[in-house]
Design a protein around this motif. Structure first.
Motif, PDB file in Angstrom:
ATOM      1  N   MET A 162       0.743  -1.631  -0.146  1.00 16.90           N
ATOM      2  CA  MET A 162      -0.095   0.236   0.327  1.00 16.90           C
ATOM      3  C   MET A 162       1.063   0.981  -0.081  1.00 16.90           C
ATOM      4  N   ASP A 209      -8.969  -3.768  -8.949  1.00 15.59           N
ATOM      5  CA  ASP A 209      -8.847  -3.253  -7.139  1.00 15.59           C
ATOM      6  C   ASP A 209      -7.449  -4.241  -6.887  1.00 15.59           C
ATOM      7  N   ILE A 213      -3.595  -2.727  -6.370  1.00 14.49           N
ATOM      8  CA  ILE A 213      -3.069  -3.094  -5.382  1.00 14.49           C
ATOM      9  C   ILE A 213      -1.216  -3.450  -5.670  1.00 14.49           C
ATOM     10  N   ALA A 239      -9.002   5.458  -3.326  1.00 15.41           N
ATOM     11  CA  ALA A 239      -8.691   3.406  -2.451  1.00 15.41           C
ATOM     12  C   ALA A 239      -7.400   3.982  -1.720  1.00 15.41           C
ATOM     13  N   THR A 240      -6.851   5.010  -1.776  1.00 14.91           N
ATOM     14  CA  THR A 240      -5.535   4.290  -0.987  1.00 14.91           C
ATOM     15  C   THR A 240      -5.772   5.053   0.639  1.00 14.91           C
ATOM     16  N   SER A 243      -8.387   2.121   1.745  1.00 16.38           N
ATOM     17  CA  SER A 243      -7.108   1.283   2.843  1.00 16.38           C
ATOM     18  C   SER A 243      -6.590   1.231   3.322  1.00 16.38           C
ATOM     19  N   ASN A 244      -6.252   3.203   4.276  1.00 20.95           N
ATOM     20  CA  ASN A 244      -5.005   3.112   4.952  1.00 20.95           C
ATOM     21  C   ASN A 244      -6.477   3.245   6.709  1.00 20.95           C
ATOM     22  N   PRO A 247      -7.234  -1.315   6.758  1.00 23.06           N
ATOM     23  CA  PRO A 247      -7.019  -2.321   6.275  1.00 23.06           C
ATOM     24  C   PRO A 247      -7.328  -3.773   6.312  1.00 23.06           C
ATOM     25  N   TRP A 250     -10.326  -4.228   3.743  1.00 19.56           N
ATOM     26  CA  TRP A 250      -9.489  -4.037   2.601  1.00 19.56           C
ATOM     27  C   TRP A 250      -8.753  -5.416   1.727  1.00 19.56           C
ATOM     28  N   LYS A 251      -7.911  -5.865   2.523  1.00 16.46           N
ATOM     29  CA  LYS A 251      -6.901  -6.924   2.673  1.00 16.46           C
ATOM     30  C   LYS A 251      -8.232  -7.920   2.138  1.00 16.46           C
TER      31      LYS A 251
END
Length: 293
Positions: A162, A209, A213, A239-240, A243-244, A247, A250-251
């Motif tokens: 990421m 997606d 990544i 998306a960044t 996802s932060n 997380p 998102w995984k």
């Protein structure tokens, strides 16, 4: 409402600029100009009634409840959200999506493009295709089949991936990527290609997606196959940020997409071998054996 009106004025200005470009560059491809105007008009109509801007003054809990209610058809039906239950995550995603109306044969992504947006299909059909170089077909196919697949453990390496791959940038990714994809159509005049359809993506499915990544280029060209397609784009920048904050969620999403992307890549190579057999193209026996249908 004031914020919403300001957003509306921005789109009006962009339309004026496009008209000035058309006048100053008379040789501009009219089809490209039409696509850009259509994109802006569609976005303008969607932003006109965007609840995100109207509800900014309300408490977040009320905002979230109303947004979830309005977008529940997307949250309920899209594969991206399947088996997820975090309401805050839903709200972050759906309010970050940018709407695009694409028409038949519009190219959204070219084979070899860096993925800058996740594409969600609200309505319509997208075709995933591979362009086979007709100038040196045998060599192209052997090189294509020899490409190694990157093996990545997203669960173990997720944080570092990421940080290194989803780097925010300041440009309007959705707008620029849509323009870029459709200005590349002239490439086929230089390199003649035969396009092979791998698979169709339909309503409530998404693409991009996992490649985003892994920082991988698209292995396929994505073209609109239906009369039109209502799409939602999630930019890399958004998306960044999401996802932060989430997380673990998102995984889970990306791990599913990694499996699907591996299947698509294998399917593509099998289709290429089938093309060889139908057209009497001799390739290395080991390659044919590896991806035998």
């Amino acid at each position: 409402i004031k914020k919403n009106n300001e957003k509306y004025k921005v789109y009006e200005e962009k339309l004026k600029i496009l008209e000035e470009i058309k006048i100053n560059y008379p040789n501009l491809d009219p089809n490209l100009h039409e696509r850009l105007v259509r994109y802006l008009n569609y976005n303008k109509s969607k932003y006109k009634y965007n609840v995100k801007y109207v509800l900014d003054s309300l408490p977040s809990s009320i905002q979230n409840n109303l947004i979830i209610e309005i977008y529940k058809h997307i949250i309920k039906n899209f594969q991206f959200f399947k088996y997820l239950e975090n309401s805050d995550f839903f709200v972050k995603i759906v309010t970050s999506m940018k709407p695009i109306l694409a028409m038949k044969d519009d190219i959204l992504v070219h084979e070899g493009d860096v993925i800058e947006d996740i594409i969600f299909i609200k309505k319509g059909i997208l075709s995933l295709e591979i362009g086979i170089n007709l100038n040196d077909t045998k060599q192209f196919i052997e090189d294509y089949l020899n490409t190694s697949q990157k093996k990545t453990n997203v669960v173990n390496n997720f944080a570092s991936q990421m940080q290194t791959t989803l780097v925010p940038y300041k440009t309007n990714a959705t707008f620029l990527s849509f323009i870029s994809a459709n200005t590349k159509k002239f490439d086929n005049k230089i390199i003649p290609k035969k396009y092979i359809k791998i698979i169709d993506l339909r309503k409530n499915e998404h693409f991009g997606d996992a490649l985003m990544i892994l920082n991988e280029k698209s292995p396929v060209t994505i073209k609109v196959r239906s009369k039109n397609a209502e799409l939602l784009f999630l930019q890399k920048t958004d998306a960044t940020e999401i996802s932060n904050v989430y997380p673990n969620i998102w995984k889970r999403i990306v791990n599913k997409s990694l499996f699907n992307m591996k299947q698509i890549k294998n399917m593509a190579k099998k289709k290429v071998i089938l093309y060889c057999e139908l057209n009497d193209i001799e390739i290395e026996p080991n390659l044919k054996k590896k991806y035998i249908i």
